[in-house]
Design a protein around this motif. Structure first.
Motif, PDB file in Angstrom:
ATOM      1  N   LEU A 218      -8.737   4.915  12.872  1.00 49.09           N
ATOM      2  CA  LEU A 218      -8.304   5.362  11.548  1.00 49.09           C
ATOM      3  C   LEU A 218      -6.917   6.000  11.597  1.00 49.09           C
ATOM      4  N   THR A 219      -6.528   6.494  12.754  1.00 49.71           N
ATOM      5  CA  THR A 219      -5.218   7.142  12.895  1.00 49.71           C
ATOM      6  C   THR A 219      -4.075   6.143  12.997  1.00 49.71           C
ATOM      7  N   ALA A 220      -4.374   4.846  13.038  1.00 54.44           N
ATOM      8  CA  ALA A 220      -3.329   3.828  13.222  1.00 54.44           C
ATOM      9  C   ALA A 220      -3.081   3.044  11.939  1.00 54.44           C
ATOM     10  N   SER A 221      -3.125   3.709  10.797  1.00 59.08           N
ATOM     11  CA  SER A 221      -2.995   2.999   9.521  1.00 59.08           C
ATOM     12  C   SER A 221      -1.623   2.352   9.350  1.00 59.08           C
ATOM     13  N   GLU A 222      -0.558   3.024   9.794  1.00 57.48           N
ATOM     14  CA  GLU A 222       0.778   2.449   9.640  1.00 57.48           C
ATOM     15  C   GLU A 222       0.930   1.189  10.483  1.00 57.48           C
ATOM     16  N   ARG A 223       0.433   1.241  11.685  1.00 56.45           N
ATOM     17  CA  ARG A 223       0.507   0.057  12.544  1.00 56.45           C
ATOM     18  C   ARG A 223      -0.355  -1.063  11.980  1.00 56.45           C
ATOM     19  N   LEU A 224      -1.499  -0.697  11.406  1.00 55.18           N
ATOM     20  CA  LEU A 224      -2.392  -1.709  10.848  1.00 55.18           C
ATOM     21  C   LEU A 224      -1.704  -2.500   9.739  1.00 55.18           C
ATOM     22  N   ARG A 225      -0.913  -1.835   8.929  1.00 49.55           N
ATOM     23  CA  ARG A 225      -0.240  -2.541   7.838  1.00 49.55           C
ATOM     24  C   ARG A 225       0.645  -3.660   8.380  1.00 49.55           C
ATOM     25  N   GLY A 226       1.413  -3.367   9.419  1.00 46.87           N
ATOM     26  CA  GLY A 226       2.263  -4.398  10.006  1.00 46.87           C
ATOM     27  C   GLY A 226       1.457  -5.521  10.631  1.00 46.87           C
ATOM     28  N   GLU A 227       0.368  -5.173  11.282  1.00 53.79           N
ATOM     29  CA  GLU A 227      -0.460  -6.199  11.921  1.00 53.79           C
ATOM     30  C   GLU A 227      -1.133  -7.089  10.882  1.00 53.79           C
ATOM     31  N   LEU A 228      -1.547  -6.501   9.766  1.00 53.55           N
ATOM     32  CA  LEU A 228      -2.150  -7.309   8.706  1.00 53.55           C
ATOM     33  C   LEU A 228      -1.133  -8.267   8.104  1.00 53.55           C
ATOM     34  N   ASN A 229       0.068  -7.792   7.883  1.00 51.20           N
ATOM     35  CA  ASN A 229       1.099  -8.680   7.331  1.00 51.20           C
ATOM     36  C   ASN A 229       1.390  -9.840   8.279  1.00 51.20           C
ATOM     37  N   THR A 230       1.340  -9.569   9.572  1.00 55.02           N
ATOM     38  CA  THR A 230       1.556 -10.641  10.547  1.00 55.02           C
ATOM     39  C   THR A 230       0.401 -11.636  10.535  1.00 55.02           C
ATOM     40  N   ALA A 231      -0.827 -11.113  10.478  1.00 52.33           N
ATOM     41  CA  ALA A 231      -2.005 -11.979  10.547  1.00 52.33           C
ATOM     42  C   ALA A 231      -2.224 -12.786   9.270  1.00 52.33           C
TER      43      ALA A 231
ATOM     44  N   ALA B  14     -14.508 -24.529   5.199  1.00 55.73           N
ATOM     45  CA  ALA B  14     -14.542 -25.988   5.033  1.00 55.73           C
ATOM     46  C   ALA B  14     -14.063 -26.416   3.651  1.00 55.73           C
ATOM     47  N   THR B  15     -13.432 -25.511   2.927  1.00 52.96           N
ATOM     48  CA  THR B  15     -12.947 -25.840   1.580  1.00 52.96           C
ATOM     49  C   THR B  15     -11.546 -26.425   1.670  1.00 52.96           C
ATOM     50  N   ASP B  16     -11.036 -26.858   0.538  1.00 56.62           N
ATOM     51  CA  ASP B  16      -9.647 -27.315   0.460  1.00 56.62           C
ATOM     52  C   ASP B  16      -8.761 -26.235  -0.148  1.00 56.62           C
ATOM     53  N   VAL B  17      -9.254 -25.010  -0.096  1.00 59.03           N
ATOM     54  CA  VAL B  17      -8.473 -23.871  -0.574  1.00 59.03           C
ATOM     55  C   VAL B  17      -7.671 -23.312   0.592  1.00 59.03           C
ATOM     56  N   HIS B  18      -6.402 -23.075   0.347  1.00 56.73           N
ATOM     57  CA  HIS B  18      -5.528 -22.468   1.346  1.00 56.73           C
ATOM     58  C   HIS B  18      -5.067 -21.117   0.828  1.00 56.73           C
ATOM     59  N   ALA B  19      -4.974 -20.164   1.741  1.00 55.79           N
ATOM     60  CA  ALA B  19      -4.640 -18.813   1.301  1.00 55.79           C
ATOM     61  C   ALA B  19      -3.737 -18.118   2.303  1.00 55.79           C
ATOM     62  N   ARG B  20      -2.978 -17.201   1.784  1.00 55.79           N
ATOM     63  CA  ARG B  20      -2.197 -16.296   2.609  1.00 55.79           C
ATOM     64  C   ARG B  20      -2.097 -14.976   1.860  1.00 55.79           C
ATOM     65  N   GLY B  21      -1.612 -13.943   2.539  1.00 53.63           N
ATOM     66  CA  GLY B  21      -1.567 -12.650   1.871  1.00 53.63           C
ATOM     67  C   GLY B  21      -0.483 -11.744   2.414  1.00 53.63           C
ATOM     68  N   ARG B  22      -0.269 -10.663   1.686  1.00 49.14           N
ATOM     69  CA  ARG B  22       0.689  -9.631   2.092  1.00 49.14           C
ATOM     70  C   ARG B  22       0.043  -8.280   1.859  1.00 49.14           C
TER      71      ARG B  22
ATOM     72  N   GLU C 189     -10.448  -8.353   8.445  1.00 46.64           N
ATOM     73  CA  GLU C 189     -11.461  -7.586   9.177  1.00 46.64           C
ATOM     74  C   GLU C 189     -11.307  -7.738  10.688  1.00 46.64           C
ATOM     75  N   GLN C 190     -10.933  -8.922  11.137  1.00 45.76           N
ATOM     76  CA  GLN C 190     -10.756  -9.149  12.569  1.00 45.76           C
ATOM     77  C   GLN C 190      -9.651  -8.266  13.142  1.00 45.76           C
ATOM     78  N   VAL C 191      -8.665  -7.950  12.313  1.00 45.85           N
ATOM     79  CA  VAL C 191      -7.551  -7.106  12.762  1.00 45.85           C
ATOM     80  C   VAL C 191      -7.908  -5.631  12.648  1.00 45.85           C
ATOM     81  N   SER C 192      -8.436  -5.224  11.506  1.00 45.50           N
ATOM     82  CA  SER C 192      -8.679  -3.799  11.262  1.00 45.50           C
ATOM     83  C   SER C 192      -9.736  -3.222  12.198  1.00 45.50           C
ATOM     84  N   ALA C 193     -10.707  -4.042  12.588  1.00 46.23           N
ATOM     85  CA  ALA C 193     -11.790  -3.544  13.445  1.00 46.23           C
ATOM     86  C   ALA C 193     -11.295  -3.130  14.824  1.00 46.23           C
ATOM     87  N   GLN C 194     -10.063  -3.497  15.171  1.00 50.66           N
ATOM     88  CA  GLN C 194      -9.507  -3.147  16.473  1.00 50.66           C
ATOM     89  C   GLN C 194      -8.716  -1.843  16.438  1.00 50.66           C
TER      90      GLN C 194
END
Length: 249
Positions: A81-94, A103-111, A73-78
């Motif tokens: 709607l016309t920048a969907s292709e760029r958003l995909r790359g930025e999400l993969n980076t983030a 504060a959990t011991d759960v670690h996560a990442r995504g693609r 959400e921190q990335v997409s809110a910037q």
């Protein structure tokens, strides 16, 4: 657990393989865009790992999904709607790095697998952006036109400047200077306001009319220096001419 001790335990567990096997799932997110009330439909492959003590919690994937949603959400809110292709790359980076969720011991990442948008809404946003660009361009043109108008008003009310401006572009026609000057003088007489309130020039004229010659000479000298400082030697000459005439008399 202190930050350094926690980081050391994470590194050690990664080296010796103490992490629980990670869980992976593809989830759908509705993410906000920079366009009010419009959103992206995003598919993200989420990986989750348990780094705590004890058995794998049943809510592992839910916690990881929440962590991914906040980061995305921190990335997409910037982005519009016309920048969907760029958003995909930025999400993969983030989302690429493993990060602890709150504060959990759960670690996560995504693609980011895909970013979908409503084509009709994209077209509407593009039209709005084009209208905004046209509005900005028109505003710039209007500002430039107002600036040109103000400059032209100042020139037309000053026959000497107007004549000099004309002569700069017509230096091969010196015989026409006098005629052009008279034309600008006539235009000034027509265009000049009929009645003006007190101005700096009128007040100076009144002061110059004083019977105190010492004050008058001092003021004329000060004006001459001011004109010379700003490169108006023509005004210096015009200021000195009456004094020379008075001296001859």
């Amino acid at each position: 657990m202190r930050p350094r001790r926690y980081a050391r335990s994470v590194r050690n567990s990664m080296i010796v393989g103490e992490w629980e096997p990670h869980t992976c799932a593809e989830v759908e997110f509705t993410l906000p865009s920079a366009d009010d009330r419009l959103h992206f439909d995003v598919s993200v492959s989420v990986e989750a790992r348990w780094g705590g003590v004890g058995p794998l919690p049943p809510s592992l994937l839910d916690i990881a999904r929440e962590g991914m949603a906040r980061r995305a959400e921190q990335v997409s809110a910037q982005r519009a709607l016309t920048a969907s292709e760029r958003l995909r790359g930025e999400l993969n980076t983030a989302l690429f790095r493993w990060e602890r969720v709150a504060a959990t011991d759960v670690h996560a990442r995504g693609r980011c697998v895909s970013v979908d948008v409503d084509e009709e809404l994209v077209a509407a946003v593009e039209m709005r952006e084009q209208a905004q660009r046209r509005h900005v361009a028109m505003s710039w043109r209007d500002q430039q036109r107002r600036h040109d108008q103000e400059r032209m008003c100042a020139v037309l009310l000053d026959p000497l400047r107007a004549t000099a401006s004309w002569f700069l572009d017509n230096q091969d026609k010196p015989e026409q200077v006098a005629t052009i000057a008279r034309s600008f003088q006539e235009a000034r007489n027509v265009l000049a306001p009929e009645q003006q309130q007190d101005s700096a020039g009128k007040l100076v004229d009144e002061l110059l009319g004083t019977a105190d010659e010492a004050m008058r000479d001092h003021l004329v000298g000060t004006l001459g220096k001011a004109f010379a400082r700003y490169g108006r030697q023509d005004l210096v000459t015009r200021l000195e001419t009456p004094r020379e005439d008075e001296a001859r008399e």
